[in-house]
Design an enzyme around this catalytic site. Structure first.
Site, mmCIF file in Angstrom:
data_model
loop_
_atom_site.group_PDB
_atom_site.id
_atom_site.type_symbol
_atom_site.label_atom_id
_atom_site.label_comp_id
_atom_site.label_asym_id
_atom_site.label_seq_id
_atom_site.Cartn_x
_atom_site.Cartn_y
_atom_site.Cartn_z
ATOM 1 N N CYS A 182 0.825 -1.214 0.000
ATOM 2 C CA CYS A 182 0.000 0.000 0.000
ATOM 3 C C CYS A 182 0.857 1.262 0.000
ATOM 4 O O CYS A 182 0.658 2.155 -0.832
ATOM 5 C CB CYS A 182 -0.970 -0.019 1.181
ATOM 6 S SG CYS A 182 -0.214 -0.486 2.747
HETATM 7 N N1 LIG Z 1 -4.229 -4.195 5.010
HETATM 8 C C1 LIG Z 1 -3.701 -3.506 3.997
HETATM 9 O O1 LIG Z 1 -3.900 -2.287 3.871
HETATM 10 C C2 LIG Z 1 -2.835 -4.199 2.974
HETATM 11 C C3 LIG Z 1 -2.465 -3.475 1.834
HETATM 12 C C4 LIG Z 1 -1.647 -4.088 0.873
HETATM 13 C C5 LIG Z 1 -1.210 -5.386 1.065
HETATM 14 N N2 LIG Z 1 -1.570 -6.052 2.191
HETATM 15 C C6 LIG Z 1 -1.050 -7.421 2.355
HETATM 16 O O2 LIG Z 1 -2.113 -8.330 2.086
HETATM 17 C C7 LIG Z 1 -1.986 -9.484 2.922
HETATM 18 C C8 LIG Z 1 -3.262 -9.613 3.761
HETATM 19 O O3 LIG Z 1 -3.383 -8.452 4.544
HETATM 20 P P1 LIG Z 1 -4.658 -8.129 5.439
HETATM 21 O O4 LIG Z 1 -4.435 -6.781 6.016
HETATM 22 O O5 LIG Z 1 -5.904 -8.429 4.679
HETATM 23 O O6 LIG Z 1 -4.452 -9.238 6.587
HETATM 24 P P2 LIG Z 1 -5.472 -9.746 7.719
HETATM 25 O O7 LIG Z 1 -6.607 -8.789 7.827
HETATM 26 O O8 LIG Z 1 -4.648 -10.012 8.921
HETATM 27 O O9 LIG Z 1 -6.008 -11.132 7.125
HETATM 28 C C9 LIG Z 1 -5.167 -12.248 6.948
HETATM 29 C C10 LIG Z 1 -5.974 -13.404 6.359
HETATM 30 O O10 LIG Z 1 -5.111 -14.532 6.216
HETATM 31 C C11 LIG Z 1 -5.688 -15.687 6.865
HETATM 32 N N3 LIG Z 1 -4.566 -16.410 7.453
HETATM 33 C C12 LIG Z 1 -3.688 -15.952 8.390
HETATM 34 N N4 LIG Z 1 -2.745 -16.874 8.658
HETATM 35 C C13 LIG Z 1 -3.034 -17.960 7.866
HETATM 36 C C14 LIG Z 1 -2.423 -19.244 7.686
HETATM 37 N N5 LIG Z 1 -1.317 -19.603 8.366
HETATM 38 N N6 LIG Z 1 -2.979 -20.079 6.781
HETATM 39 C C15 LIG Z 1 -4.084 -19.739 6.097
HETATM 40 N N7 LIG Z 1 -4.722 -18.548 6.236
HETATM 41 C C16 LIG Z 1 -4.190 -17.669 7.106
HETATM 42 C C17 LIG Z 1 -6.664 -15.112 7.888
HETATM 43 O O11 LIG Z 1 -7.820 -15.938 8.060
HETATM 44 P P3 LIG Z 1 -7.985 -17.107 9.128
HETATM 45 O O12 LIG Z 1 -7.113 -16.745 10.299
HETATM 46 O O13 LIG Z 1 -9.432 -17.155 9.456
HETATM 47 O O14 LIG Z 1 -7.528 -18.326 8.376
HETATM 48 C C18 LIG Z 1 -7.151 -13.840 7.177
HETATM 49 O O15 LIG Z 1 -8.220 -14.143 6.327
HETATM 50 C C19 LIG Z 1 -0.741 -9.248 3.803
HETATM 51 O O16 LIG Z 1 0.358 -9.899 3.246
HETATM 52 C C20 LIG Z 1 -0.564 -7.739 3.767
HETATM 53 O O17 LIG Z 1 0.767 -7.331 3.948
HETATM 54 C C21 LIG Z 1 -2.393 -5.500 3.135
#
Ligand SMILES: NC(=O)c1ccc[n+]([C@@H]2O[C@H](COP(=O)([O-])OP(=O)(O)OC[C@H]3O[C@@H](n4cnc5c(N)ncnc54)[C@H](OP(=O)(O)O)[C@@H]3O)[C@@H](O)[C@H]2O)c1
Length: 353
Positions: A155
């Site tokens: 981001c």
């Molecule tokens: N938030 C932002 O603004 C943003 C922007 C750009 C990129 N990103 C990137 O996008 C990715 C996701 O970010 P987010 O903010 O959406 O994260 P988040 O809200 O913490 O969600 C993480 C997701 O991954 C799942 N998960 C976690 N550990 C897991 C595992 N070991 N095996 C399978 N599923 C797992 C979780 O679901 P369960 O625990 O229910 O399985 C949840 O659905 C990250 O790499 C982040 O750096 C985020």
């Protein structure tokens, strides 16, 4: 033609939820599978009541994340997972013939050594780094179209790269001494329960963090160096601000020009305006502001648009460029859907406007 079937691994997180919203109403694809370990067995509508009006959300259940099952259900798989975990899914999914759009940092860097330096672990699948395409459509559109592995930018990087790349490519600013200050809403940290991100800790509070070597610096420096044709090292300070979403970035750049005579500044300004016009005139998701307007997160939150504006400071001789974006859309899921549209040969704006 049958719509492409798509799946989201990590659909219960913030960026996963935005993907669900975009893909449920996307006219060119069918959302075939969503995974979450904690919500496995529950429907999308049960976990996210805001989607309950959508018939598919009342039927589609979260499943446990299993690559073999996902590959049976979908041709394109989004990974909205923590870094490190994403690679564990990308490897088998690619072997099983899926195209993978990864939102994590796992495939953004070309060098496994730089990954280790910034992420403090060996890269989990270094053999895939060469084939991954950096998913910034405004820069890598042609490569994305045929890619099997797309590494969506972070981001903060999106908010820095789109303003800087055209200027560096044109040689209008010096590669040395670039400074970036960014303010981010709390959803940037993901949907996890950590004391730093509790309401009481964030509300009425503004604080810097991640200094002096935030992880996103690695991909920003990689991409700015490619644009400049020389190594770029950036000074970057991110701040957490008490809003749910949105990033505002301010960049301080040194013009590659001298302002000795009256009129030099104005001439340089014309070159900057022409550079941005050429780069973004035809881009549906980059809005270069004119007149007195300055970027404001309230104009872009909920959209896939990054807006930017620039000012020349006659006292310091610096070029200041500001950008605003929604971290969960242009900074994550919206940009990922741009890539989806490109690999599906659909108009890039499909499902995004
Ligand atoms: N938030 C932002 O603004 C943003 C922007 C750009 C990129 N990103 C990137 O996008 C990715 C996701 O970010 P987010 O903010 O959406 O994260 P988040 O809200 O913490 O969600 C993480 C997701 O991954 C799942 N998960 C976690 N550990 C897991 C595992 N070991 N095996 C399978 N599923 C797992 C979780 O679901 P369960 O625990 O229910 O399985 C949840 O659905 C990250 O790499 C982040 O750096 C985020």
């Amino acid at each position: 033609m049958n719509p492409k079937r798509v799946a989201i691994v990590g659909a219960s997180g913030y960026s996963g939820e935005e993907l669900v919203r975009l893909l449920l109403s996307h006219p060119g694809v069918q959302l075939a599978a969503v995974t979450s370990r904690q919500y496995a067995g529950q429907t999308l509508a049960q976990v996210f009541p805001k989607f309950a009006h959508h018939p598919r959300a009342r039927k589609l259940c979260f499943s446990e994340p299993k690559a073999e099952l996902l590959a049976q259900e979908a041709q394109v798989v989004f990974l909205a997972l923590p870094h490190g975990v994403a690679a564990e899914f990308a490897v088998p999914l690619l072997q099983l013939g899926c195209r993978v759009i990864d939102l994590s940092a796992d495939f953004r860097l070309k060098s496994p050594g730089v990954y280790k330096d910034f992420y403090a672990r060996e890269h989990p699948a270094p053999a895939l780094l060469a084939q991954a395409v950096y998913g910034l459509p405004e820069v890598y559109r042609d490569q994305i179209k045929s890619a099997s592995l797309i590494a969506c930018p972070g981001c903060y990087p999106t908010s820095i790269l789109l303003p800087c790349i055209p200027l560096l490519r044109a040689g209008l600013v010096r590669p040395a001494g670039i400074i970036a200050d960014s303010l981010s809403g709390v959803s940037g940290a993901g949907r996890k329960a950590e004391p730093d991100y509790l309401f009481v800790e964030c509300n009425e509070s503004v604080r810097p963090y991640g200094l002096p070597k935030h992880r996103h610096l690695a991909e920003v420096e990689q991409e700015l160096s490619l644009a400049a044709g020389t190594q770029v090292t950036l000074q970057f300070t991110p701040h957490l601000v008490p809003v749910s979403r949105g990033i505002l970035t301010t960049l301080y750049l040194a013009p590659n020009a001298r302002f000795d005579r009256p009129g030099d500044l104005g001439e340089f300004g014309k070159k900057v305006a022409a550079c941005y016009l050429a780069a973004y005139r035809d881009e549906p998701f980059v809005r270069v502001l004119e007149g007195q307007n300055l970027p404001d997160t309230k104009n872009v939150v909920g959209t896939n648009v990054l807006e930017l504006a620039w000012r020349l400071d006659p006292r310091t001789g610096r070029l200041i460029v500001m950008s605003a974006e929604d971290n969960l859309l242009k900074g994550a899921s919206g940009q990922a859907v741009q890539s989806l549209n490109l690999i599906c040969d659909l108009p890039e704006i499909t499902g995004l406007v």
